[in-house]
Design a protein around this motif. Structure first.
Motif: not given
Lengths: 123, 123
Positions: A27-28, A31, A102, A105, B31, B35, B40, B104-105, B109, B111-113, B115-116
């Motif tokens: 992810l990082a 981004l 993601f 995203l 971003l 990043a 994060l 939503g941004l 992010v 949610r993606a974090a 999940l990862q």
DNA sequence: CTCATTGTACGAGAACCGTCGTAGTTTGAC
DNA sequence: GTCAAACTACGACGGTTCTCGTACAATGAG
């Protein structure tokens, strides 16, 4: 399980390009790849095209070697897939891989970029 | 029109911190601020806390001055709001401002974090 | 006042980034 | 074989980032 990852076997008569496998995309890194106006512009253009574009189709106010650099960053961080076709190099978003990793995203970033562009356009 | 932007007038007996006004927050800057794994982590912790935390509440494997640096980057790029309370410095996400600018941004992010993190946890 | 807590400022070092120009490679067309 | 088109490789530059340690400042508690 759909994937954008190019097959390991090199296609017929073309040079091969290194892409990270989907499970290595961080992810990082994504981004970071998106956190540059030029690269955001590339990604927006690719998303709008909904297909593949070669590098020359995306006009940027920087030199050709700088373009190469930005495309490489996007590829090495898993955002786009590149492959040669003749002298051209075709680019496309790794939408399926990113969506799997993601969900939402990229759409969120693209929507945010559109909103910001509209705001800036309206001064 | 809700806003997280601190009022221009400095609060009673506290040092003041510079925050960009909402309209100056740029997507590429946000971003970029996100990043980095440390930042994060800060943002995820703040989001999970759903309130304010001081810097010491967020443990990071880096020195104190490096922490200060990361918090400053997040603040200067519009991601968090900071204010002093006694010797502590409270931090909170600028959720309302970011939601207004880029709906939503941040959720995407985060949610993606999550999940990862879950994937990495499961090796 | 004294002191511990919390965070800052400053400077430094190593690494990285975005940009460029020049020279080179690969390919398809003629 | 020759040539133009498309892109790359390489090295360089100036700027930024991440990290640290040390020294310092602001606050509240005793």
């Amino acid at each position: 399980m759909p994937t954008d990852t190019p097959s390991a076997a090199a296609p017929s008569g073309s040079r091969s390009l290194e892409h990270p496998p989907r499970e290595d995309i961080r992810l990082a890194d994504v981004l970071h790849a998106l956190a540059d106006p030029m690269r955001l512009c590339i990604v927006r253009t690719l998303a709008a095209a909904e297909g593949e574009l070669n590098c020359a189709d995306i006009e940027l106010p920087v030199s050709k070697s700088t373009c190469t650099h930005h495309f490489r960053v996007l590829r090495e961080h898993g955002v786009i897939q590149q492959l040669y076709r003749g002298t051209a190099k075709m680019n496309r978003l790794r939408t399926a891989d990113l969506e799997e990793l993601f969900p939402g995203l990229i759409d969120g970033v693209l929507r945010a970029a559109d909103l910001q562009a509209r705001r800036l356009e309206a001064e």
